[in-house]
Design a protein around this motif. Structure first.
Motif, PDB file in Angstrom:
ATOM      1  N   THR A  51      51.967  30.559  77.013  1.00  0.00           N
ATOM      2  CA  THR A  51      53.220  29.880  77.364  1.00  0.00           C
ATOM      3  C   THR A  51      54.076  30.679  78.340  1.00  0.00           C
ATOM      4  N   ALA A  52      53.681  31.903  78.647  1.00  0.00           N
ATOM      5  CA  ALA A  52      54.448  32.741  79.577  1.00  0.00           C
ATOM      6  C   ALA A  52      54.275  32.240  81.015  1.00  0.00           C
ATOM      7  N   ASP A  53      55.315  32.412  81.797  1.00  0.00           N
ATOM      8  CA  ASP A  53      55.291  31.973  83.190  1.00  0.00           C
ATOM      9  C   ASP A  53      54.211  32.677  84.014  1.00  0.00           C
ATOM     10  N   ASN A  54      53.849  33.893  83.618  1.00  0.00           N
ATOM     11  CA  ASN A  54      52.898  34.675  84.401  1.00  0.00           C
ATOM     12  C   ASN A  54      51.472  34.646  83.833  1.00  0.00           C
ATOM     13  N   PHE A  55      51.155  33.644  83.020  1.00  0.00           N
ATOM     14  CA  PHE A  55      49.828  33.567  82.394  1.00  0.00           C
ATOM     15  C   PHE A  55      48.713  33.627  83.432  1.00  0.00           C
ATOM     16  N   GLU A  56      48.781  32.775  84.444  1.00  0.00           N
ATOM     17  CA  GLU A  56      47.699  32.740  85.442  1.00  0.00           C
ATOM     18  C   GLU A  56      47.626  34.035  86.239  1.00  0.00           C
ATOM     19  N   GLN A  57      48.758  34.681  86.491  1.00  0.00           N
ATOM     20  CA  GLN A  57      48.736  35.970  87.185  1.00  0.00           C
ATOM     21  C   GLN A  57      48.033  37.024  86.339  1.00  0.00           C
ATOM     22  N   LYS A  58      48.292  37.011  85.044  1.00  0.00           N
ATOM     23  CA  LYS A  58      47.663  37.992  84.160  1.00  0.00           C
ATOM     24  C   LYS A  58      46.169  37.762  84.023  1.00  0.00           C
ATOM     25  N   ILE A  59      45.745  36.508  83.900  1.00  0.00           N
ATOM     26  CA  ILE A  59      44.307  36.284  83.763  1.00  0.00           C
ATOM     27  C   ILE A  59      43.561  36.575  85.068  1.00  0.00           C
TER      28      ILE A  59
ATOM     29  N   GLN B  87      43.879  39.103  86.743  1.00  0.00           N
ATOM     30  CA  GLN B  87      43.591  40.539  86.727  1.00  0.00           C
ATOM     31  C   GLN B  87      42.421  40.891  85.815  1.00  0.00           C
ATOM     32  N   LEU B  88      41.931  39.928  85.040  1.00  0.00           N
ATOM     33  CA  LEU B  88      40.849  40.186  84.091  1.00  0.00           C
ATOM     34  C   LEU B  88      39.492  40.134  84.799  1.00  0.00           C
ATOM     35  N   ASP B  89      38.507  40.790  84.213  1.00  0.00           N
ATOM     36  CA  ASP B  89      37.153  40.860  84.759  1.00  0.00           C
ATOM     37  C   ASP B  89      36.421  39.539  84.535  1.00  0.00           C
TER      38      ASP B  89
END
Length: 136
Positions: free
Chosen positions: A72-80, A82-84
């Protein structure tokens, strides 16, 4: 005489392309029950366990080795982003709704192997599987 934009062959190529591209996300995303989820976690060496619940929910405990990225965070797509993407991702939430949506986002962003825990952490706990306190 009317001129056609597409020939019959072009039409079938477009249909085939749409069918294949729409199936690609479903092939990389699979909904599984808690027993399958646990079994695959144990047998998979190149994995990422992703808890998409909120901070308040995570305070009650997480699946061991999981990392939290709040769906639900605004930066969800930005954080994912960064994932491998080469890792197999096992995603869960409280009861399976948000994690299904998050898993779809992951698959749509190039993650090739995504497993969603049906019933979420509640189904996990019902089977007696362990949770740990989040130390993040």
């Amino acid at each position: 005489m009317k001129k056609r934009l597409f020939s019959k062959i072009d039409y079938w190529f477009v249909v085939l392309f749409l069918v294949l591209t729409s199936c690609s996300n479903t092939q990389s995303l699979k909904n599984i029950n808690s027993v399958e989820f646990k079994s695959l976690i144990v047998s998979n060496k190149n994995l990422l366990i992703l808890d998409v619940r909120t901070d308040i929910e995570v305070a009650s405990g997480i699946i061991p080795e999981a990392i939290q990225v709040d769906y639900t965070a605004d930066n969800f797509e930005q954080k994912i982003a960064q994932l491998d993407k080469n890792k197999t991702v096992f995603v869960y939430c409280a009861t399976g709704g948000r994690s299904a949506a998050a898993a779809s986002v992951l698959a749509g962003n190039g993650f090739e192997h995504v497993y969603n825990l049906e019933g979420g952490i509640e189904a996990w706990k019902e089977k007696g599987f362990s949770v740990v306190k989040n130390n993040n």
